[in-house]
Every structure is written in structure tokens, then in C-alpha cells.
Design an enzyme around this catalytic site. Structure first.
Site, PDB file in Angstrom:
ATOM      1  N   LYS A  69     -27.184  57.932  28.909  1.00 36.39           N
ATOM      2  CA  LYS A  69     -27.902  57.978  30.233  1.00 36.39           C
ATOM      3  C   LYS A  69     -27.890  56.921  30.904  1.00 36.39           C
ATOM      4  O   LYS A  69     -28.422  55.832  30.687  1.00 36.39           O
ATOM      5  CB  LYS A  69     -29.382  58.436  29.506  1.00 36.39           C
ATOM      6  CG  LYS A  69     -30.230  58.782  30.873  1.00 36.39           C
ATOM      7  CD  LYS A  69     -31.540  59.371  30.317  1.00 36.39           C
ATOM      8  CE  LYS A  69     -32.517  59.916  31.360  1.00 36.39           C
ATOM      9  NZ  LYS A  69     -32.738  58.977  32.784  1.00 36.39           N
ATOM     10  N   LYS A 105     -26.915  67.465  25.058  1.00 34.24           N
ATOM     11  CA  LYS A 105     -27.023  68.771  25.714  1.00 34.24           C
ATOM     12  C   LYS A 105     -26.577  69.728  24.669  1.00 34.24           C
ATOM     13  O   LYS A 105     -25.475  69.502  24.096  1.00 34.24           O
ATOM     14  CB  LYS A 105     -26.125  68.774  27.068  1.00 34.24           C
ATOM     15  CG  LYS A 105     -26.435  67.623  27.896  1.00 34.24           C
ATOM     16  CD  LYS A 105     -25.514  67.445  29.318  1.00 34.24           C
ATOM     17  CE  LYS A 105     -26.092  66.360  30.094  1.00 34.24           C
ATOM     18  NZ  LYS A 105     -24.969  65.831  31.221  1.00 34.24           N
ATOM     19  N   CYS A 122     -34.715  14.479  29.183  1.00 36.65           N
ATOM     20  CA  CYS A 122     -35.667  13.495  28.783  1.00 36.65           C
ATOM     21  C   CYS A 122     -34.519  12.182  28.530  1.00 36.65           C
ATOM     22  O   CYS A 122     -33.748  12.344  27.813  1.00 36.65           O
ATOM     23  CB  CYS A 122     -36.584  13.857  27.695  1.00 36.65           C
ATOM     24  SG  CYS A 122     -37.291  12.303  26.912  1.00 36.65           S
TER      25      CYS A 122
HETATM   26  S1  IVH Z   1     -27.662  65.742  33.149  1.00 34.87           S
HETATM   27  C1  IVH Z   1     -29.736  69.469  33.872  1.00 34.87           C
HETATM   28  N1  IVH Z   1     -26.500  63.669  32.167  1.00 34.87           N
HETATM   29  O1  IVH Z   1     -30.963  61.389  34.307  1.00 34.87           O
HETATM   30  C2  IVH Z   1     -29.714  67.864  33.560  1.00 34.87           C
HETATM   31  N2  IVH Z   1     -28.569  63.156  33.632  1.00 34.87           N
HETATM   32  O2  IVH Z   1     -33.515  63.490  35.146  1.00 34.87           O
HETATM   33  C3  IVH Z   1     -29.405  67.212  34.711  1.00 34.87           C
HETATM   34  N3  IVH Z   1     -28.688  61.078  34.208  1.00 34.87           N
HETATM   35  O3  IVH Z   1     -31.374  62.342  37.492  1.00 34.87           O
HETATM   36  C4  IVH Z   1     -29.100  65.850  34.440  1.00 34.87           C
HETATM   37  N4  IVH Z   1     -27.130  60.162  32.910  1.00 34.87           N
HETATM   38  O4  IVH Z   1     -29.612  60.766  37.285  1.00 34.87           O
HETATM   39  C5  IVH Z   1     -27.671  64.056  32.914  1.00 34.87           C
HETATM   40  N5  IVH Z   1     -25.476  61.817  30.995  1.00 34.87           N
HETATM   41  C6  IVH Z   1     -26.449  62.593  31.833  1.00 34.87           C
HETATM   42  C7  IVH Z   1     -27.246  61.335  32.619  1.00 34.87           C
HETATM   43  C8  IVH Z   1     -28.177  61.861  33.433  1.00 34.87           C
HETATM   44  C9  IVH Z   1     -28.044  59.613  33.498  1.00 34.87           C
HETATM   45  C10 IVH Z   1     -30.060  60.669  35.138  1.00 34.87           C
HETATM   46  C11 IVH Z   1     -29.537  61.538  36.186  1.00 34.87           C
HETATM   47  C12 IVH Z   1     -30.944  62.591  36.361  1.00 34.87           C
HETATM   48  C13 IVH Z   1     -31.804  61.911  35.336  1.00 34.87           C
HETATM   49  C14 IVH Z   1     -32.397  63.175  34.542  1.00 34.87           C
END
Ligand code: IVH
Length: 695
Positions: A123, A310, A450
Site C-alpha cells: 500500500k 485483493k 562538552c
Molecule cells: S487499489 C478498489 N492498490 O490506497 C481498490 N490502492 O483507498 C482501489 N493505494 O486511494 C485501490 N496502494 O491511493 C490499491 N496497491 C494498491 C494501493 C492502493 C496504495 C491507495 C490508493 C487509494 C487508497 C485506498
């Protein structure tokens, strides 16, 4: 072929090559060309396009930074809404099981049904964008906004080198329309460099510039930058992880059954994808991924705030569907935050074992990076001033991995309060807070130290260990653990106490055999007969290593002469420069340090004193030189050493006080200045003559 056709062919070939090499460099991290060669090709293409403006296509590599600054951002309605992602509330690794259990329940899977397959991603902590490609060419980039309507940020996004302006076709069909989604972010090293430049601008008086609090903020600021030229100067990176609108498979669009296959497709089109991305089966493998990434988190060159799981199969994703604006097939599983807000209760200065003074903010307890933090370092005077942290301020505290927590900065609302409502500006104490000796910051150094090395409680253990070291007084058997024990039991406070240790006291210590106690007493006795260089080195004066101690002993012969020497007299010693001279002077100016020396002598520490050495001639004493440009045979440092050895001072800039400017090839502004001030300008050969005392 007409010249026009020829130019068009060359431009197309160059564009092709530049795209390939930029991808190798920025995305795959595997450049095949020297930078200079890339630049040469780039400039050639620019020249061709200048000559034939009709060749300048929007997806040309020269067109990343083009166009004028925008007035404001246009609104963009997303064809497919940009959803947000649900955050698993249980942040322990076990949180992954809760997600897997929910997915199984919602899919109506029986207990003995096979494991669900997932894709695990990082993330990334940046800003989500939607990139629209028509006929393979980037036509629009938009922020997520509220998920329905975002902002058109195409000009600034075009400056992101990792985002292809045209999809790589790899022989496969390019869909008429495809929207690739992903995260724009800033690497930590790029962020540090950017902030370094920002600080320089602020120091140069540019009032509208600011220092960014973290990479995410800096990235968001760069994307929402109306002037693409400014955006280009703020290095951004990108990872692709999702799909927006796409031409359906039955109308010629690509057909992929899983998230994993789509990621490979993005990669083939030229996008970077998350490096640790993995397929996993069931909760156990999700947990393993969470734990592996947790261990690697601090070593990554960018910030992540968690991982994302996912469901891999798009068909299962469709079955699971959405609740409100969040898909049921994905979840974000976070790590403990590395940054938190808290209040500054006080600012203290701590003294380290080697005498370094460190300003430390005392904080209202806060849970950050997995532990409760009450202290955070402000590093040094310059950092503390730059961040301008005051008592009562709300600050951002960062703790990443096992590093000491630090204050990143004051939150803007806190910093913006009227001066009289905030605490006083932090100033470094001029005395050591532990022992009251002078605290000194040397030129070119960031730390205060010091100078009461022999007396200061904070430095006690270190000072004793150094004194006892083999190359100093060589007290065998007096190591780390024993010093710790003796100091903690308050048996020694300063060096002379060592010689008051008796057999009974020592034998009474925990884990001390009679035989070892006897050996130590003997070693202490034997150490009393020493040499002046060993004794001088053993005092642990900053910058006085073994060889300088030898030089000093040889030059002055007697300890008292060294203790009473002025800085000028000290400078006459071989290899003693201003820093060493100042350090010696300050050390012996501390009454406590002198007392310790006297007491050591009173305890019977002796050495053979000698006569002062004949003085080395210092023909250039009182003369100031400046060196500029490239000299034909000597490096600038070598020339400087030679001049200083002859007693000259070597300064960094030309002023009225300069006697000679030694100028080599490509001398610049210093030469102009010297000419303007009428300073004598000489070359290396003449300098060597002067050093040889030839007229
Ligand atoms: S998927 C339906 N994958 O996290 C899923 N998001 O609210 C949509 N983000 O605004 C997002 N890394 O900015 C996804 N590997 C990743 C991600 C990711 C960061 C952020 C993205 C999004 C927020 C989720």
C-alpha cells in the site's frame, strides 16, 4: 527521400530509442547507455523538432515539460468511479484471517472448499491517479478527487518519467481506450534532496518556498502544481495497480481473468508495478506476506503504510461486488503508523558518552512505530532552529524501525500562532548541562561538545576506558564491563580515583576473583611509569590522536609547556592546525581538567620530560593565501598542506587581507576579485619558488 522525410525518419527512430532507454533507466533500473549519450540523442531530437515543428508530437520524449502554467485545474468526471478501499481494523498479522473469512462467507464457500487466491500488493503512500490512454497515447491524467470527480493534472503528470507517454506495444494490440490507475509517490532520497534544495531557497530569502513534512505531502504538492516546470523539478515516481475504463474484449480490448495478469499487462505497457507483489492462497499466506513485508518495510526506498490484499479472480471480484464505495474483494491491512502528532512538553540537552550535546524534545507520550515514545531527537542546533520547535507546539514525531524517534517538524497551525503565545526560540547552552564546562561548536561541525572530558559525568566511562587503552596508559584488565561496574558502584568518578583502588575494594566486587584483583592493582601500578605522548593521548582531548600527541611532546618537551602554550605557539607544531590548537586550548582552560592532571601527577603518574625541539622555520607565518582553479601538478589540498606547513594561512575567499592568490586553469570569480582588489596573483611554479624561499 526529401530532407523533410529524412528528418521525419530520424526523429521517429530517435523517439523510439529514447523511449526504450528512458524505460530501461527509470522503470527497470537497468540503463544500457551512458547519460551523456542519452542527452546527446535527446538534444538531437529537440533540434530536429525545432527545425520541423510538425514533427513535435505530444507523446515525443521532448514533450514531458511543455506548455505554460495553468490558471486552475479543470474537473474530470471518472468514467469508472475510483473506489476507496476498506481498512482492516485489526492491525495484527491475524487481521488477514478476518478478511479471508469474510470473503469465504460472502462467496458462500463451504468449510472444505479450496483456498481463495489473492494478490498481495504494497500500500503505497502517495496520491492515486487515473491515466487515460487513447490509441496508446496518454491524453489525460486526473486525481481521484471524491472518486466521481477529480482534477485534470495532465501537465504535471507528464513530467513523471516512469509514466509512459505512449504505451509500449510489445507486438500486442493496443486498446482504443484504457485507463491505468496507480500511485504517484516520492522516494525518500528524492524527498530529502528536494527538501535540501527548498532549505537553500529559503536561506537565500525566497519567502514563498517551504519545507515539506513528508514524501506524501511533497508528492501531492508536486502533482497539484499548476506550473509543469516546477513539477518537473520535484522528482516523482509511479506504481500501477488498477484498471479504470477499458475497451471491452469483444471490441478488441485485452482480455485478462485476474488482477495478477492485469499487473503483468501494465508492466508490459511500460509501467512500474509493485516489486514485492505476490500471489497467495488463503489466510496463512496472507499473514506470511504481511510479516515478510513488515521486516522489509524500513529498507524500502519509499514509504508504505500497509499492504493490500485483493481477490485475484475478476469473476470472483464481480460476485463479491461493493458496499457503499468500497469493494468487498479488497482490504488494506496497515502497519503501526510511523508518524504521529503529539505535544512538546520541554526541550532538554543530553550529553553523550563522547561529550556530544544533543537537543531532545520531551513529548506527551504517543504510540508510534509500535512503541510509546516520550523523547525524540532534534539532532543538533541547526536542525532544532530550522524546525523551530517550541515548548507547547504540536509536532510530527517519526519512528521508523529501530532508529531513534525524531521530530519531523511543527504542524503548520502550531507554527502559525502569534510569537507571544509560543515558547522561546531554542538556543544551545554554552555550558555543558552535566558538568558546567564550556560547550564548543567547531567551525564546519554541526555538533556542540562538552570540553570537560576528564571531569564530565556523562563522559566518565568513555574517558576512563580511553585512558586505560593499550596505546594510552595501557592498564591491562581494565575493560568495558569493569569500568561500568566501578563507575556504577561510585568507586571511581575521575581518573585519579583509579589509583586509589585498593586490593580489598576490588576483591569485594561481584564476579572479581582475588587473582584478577591482584593483577589489576599491579597493572595500575605499572601504568604509572609512562611517556608524555601516551599520557597526552590518554587524556582523550578531541582531535589529539597518537601522532599529534607525539608531535606535541617532541616540540614542547614538557607537559606544562603544552598546557600553557597559546594558540599561536601550538600552531607552530608540525601538523597542528587551528582546529587542534583550539581544542587543546579549550581543554586546558577548563580548571577541572587541569585539576585532574595535577591529581594524576600527585598519584605518582610520571614520565621522562625532554627539551623543546629546535624550531622549524615558518617563513610564511602571517601570510594569507587563497587557491583557485586547477593547478598543473598539485591538488588544492596538497598545495594547502605545503603552504600551511610553512606557516601560511590558507583562506577560502579573496579579501583585502589576502597576500597571494594562487591561480590554476579555469580560475573564476576569485581571480576577478583578486584583480579588482589588487591582490598579487601567482601560479603554482611561483608558489613553489616562494616555498623554497627563492626570491
Ligand atoms: S487499489 C478498489 N492498490 O490506497 C481498490 N490502492 O483507498 C482501489 N493505494 O486511494 C485501490 N496502494 O491511493 C490499491 N496497491 C494498491 C494501493 C492502493 C496504495 C491507495 C490508493 C487509494 C487508497 C485506498
Amino acid at each position: 527521400m526529401t530532407p523533410r522525410e529524412e528528418a521525419a525518419r530520424e526523429a521517429a527512430a530517435l523517439g523510439e530509442q529514447l523511449r526504450r532507454h528512458a524505460h530501461l533507466y527509470y522503470v527497470l533500473d537497468a540503463p544500457e547507455l551512458p547519460d551523456a549519450e542519452y542527452d546527446r540523442m535527446f538534444q538531437r531530437l529537440q533540434a530536429l523538432e525545432a527545425e520541423h515543428p510538425e514533427l513535435r508530437k505530444p507523446d515525443s520524449p521532448t514533450q514531458r515539460v511543455g506548455g505554460k502554467a495553468l490558471e486552475s485545474f479543470a474537473k474530470v468526471r471518472h468514467k469508472v468511479p475510483m473506489l476507496s478501499i476498506r481498512t482492516e481494523t485489526d492491525i495484527t498479522p491475524g487481521g488477514a484471517s478476518a478478511f479471508d473469512a469474510r470473503v469465504r462467507r460472502e462467496l458462500g464457500l463451504a468449510e472444505d472448499a479450496p483456498q481463495v487466491e489473492y494478490v498481495c500488493e504494497l500500500k503505497f503512500d502517495g496520491l492515486a491517479v487515473n491515466l487515460r490512454y487513447e490509441q496508446g497515447v496518454l491524453v489525460q491524467a486526473a486525481t481521484r478527487g471524491d472518486g466521481e470527480i477529480g482534477e485534470d493534472v495532465t501537465p504535471s503528470i507528464r513530467t513523471v518519467q516512469q509514466i509512459p507517454l505512449r504505451l509500449h506495444d510489445q507486438g500486442a494490440e493496443i486498446p482504443q481506450v484504457v485507463e491505468v490507475r496507480g500511485e504517484v509517490y516520492m522516494r525518500r532520497d528524492d524527498f530529502e534532496k528536494l527538501n535540501e534544495r527548498q532549505r537553500e531557497k529559503i536561506a537565500a530569502g525566497q519567502k514563498n518556498e517551504k519545507v515539506f513534512v513528508n514524501p506524501r505531502n511533497a508528492a501531492a504538492g508536486a502533482v497539484r502544481q499548476l506550473d509543469p516546470a516546477i513539477a518537473a523539478a520535484r522528482p516523482l515516481s509511479f506504481f500501477a495497480y488498477g484498471l479504470g475504463e477499458v475497451t471491452p474484449a469483444d471490441e478488441g480490448g485485452p482480455s485478462h481473468a485476474t488482477q495478477f495478469d492485469w499487473l503483468q499487462q501494465f508492466h508490459a505497457w511500460g509501467f512500474p508495478i509493485g516489486p514485492l507483489t505476490q500471489r497467495a492462497r488463503g489466510a496463512i499466506e496472507l499473514i506470511a506476506f504481511h510479516e515478510t513485508v513488515a521486516r522489509q518495510r524500513d529498507a524500502l526506498p519509499y514509504d508504505i503504510d500497509g499492504v493490500v490484499y485483493k481477490v485475484d479472480s475478476l469473476e470472483l471480484q464481480r460476485q463479491l461486488g461493493f458496499v457503499s464505495r468500497e469493494p468487498r474483494w479488497a482490504v488494506a491491512h496497515k502497519y503501526p503508523a510511523q508518524e504521529q502528532l503529539t505535544e512538546v512538553l520541554g526541550i532538554e540537552v543530553q550529553v553523550g558518552r563522547t561529550g556530544k550535546l544533543t537537543p531532545v524534545a520531551k513529548l506527551a507520550p504517543v504510540f508510534v512505530g509500535g512503541v510509546t515514545v516520550t523523547n525524540a531527537t532534534l539532532h543538533n542546533e541547526d536542525e532544532a532552529r530550522r524546525k523551530d520547535v517550541r515548548v507547547g507546539d504540536t509536532v510530527i514525531v517519526r519512528r521508523a524501525g529501530d532508529v531513534i524517534p525524531e521530530v519531523v517538524g511543527v504542524v503548520p497551525e502550531s507554527a502559525a500562532r502569534p510569537q507571544q503565545q509560543r515558547g522561546p526560540v531554542f538556543t544551545m547552552p554554552q555550558k555543558c548541562p552535566v558538568c558546567g564546562s564550556d560547550a564548543l561548536r567547531e567551525e564546519g561541525e554541526v555538533d556542540y561538545r562538552c570540553t570537560g572530558g576528564l571531569f564530565c559525568g556523562a563522559q566518565r566511562k568513555e574517558a576512563i576506558l580511553h585512558f586505560a587503552a593499550r596505546r594510552a596508559l595501557d592498564i591491562e584488565g581494565l575493560g568495558d564491563k569493569l569500568v561500568e561496574q566501578l563507575v556504577d558502584a561510585r568507586l571511581i568518578r575521575t581518573l585519579p580515583d583509579l589509583y586509589k583502588l585498593g586490593l580489598t575494594t576490588l576483591a569485594g566486587l561481584d564476579r572479581m576473583a582475588d587473582k584478577s584483583a591482584k593483577n589489576l592493582v599491579d597493572a595500575l601500578e605499572a601504568s604509572k611509569k609512562t611517556t608524555l605522548p601516551r599520557f597526552l593521548f590518554g587524556l582523550g582531548i578531541r582531535h589529539i590522536g597518537e601522532s599529534t600527541a607525539k608531535d606535541l611532546a617532541k616540540h614542547f618537551g614538557k607537559l606544562d609547556a603544552i598546557m600553557d602554550a597559546s594558540e599561536e605557539q601550538l600552531l607552530e607544531v608540525n601538523d597542528v592546525g587551528p582546529v587542534v590548537a583550539k581544542s587543546l586550548r579549550t581543554f586546558f582552560e577548563q580548571a577541572h581538567n587541569r585539576e585532574v592532571v595535577e591529581q594524576l601527577r600527585a598519584c605518582g603518574v610520571t614520565w621522562q620530560e625532554g627539551e623543546p625541539a629546535a624550531r622549524a622555520p615558518k617563513p610564511l607565518a602571517g601570510k594569507t593565501f587563497v587557491i583557485t582553479g586547477t593547478l598543473p601538478t598539485l591538488s588544492r589540498d596538497e598545495a594547502k598542506d605545503k603552504l600551511e606547513a610553512a606557516g601560511a594561512k590558507v583562506a577560502g575567499s579573496v579579501s583585502k587581507k589576502t597576500d597571494f592568490l594562487v591561480a590554476g586553469a579555469e580560475a573564476g570569480s576569485k581571480l576577478d576579485k583578486a584583480t579588482e582588489l589588487g591582490v598579487a596573483v601567482i601560479d603554482e611554479a611561483r608558489m613553489l619558488e616562494i616555498l623554497d624561499n627563492r626570491p
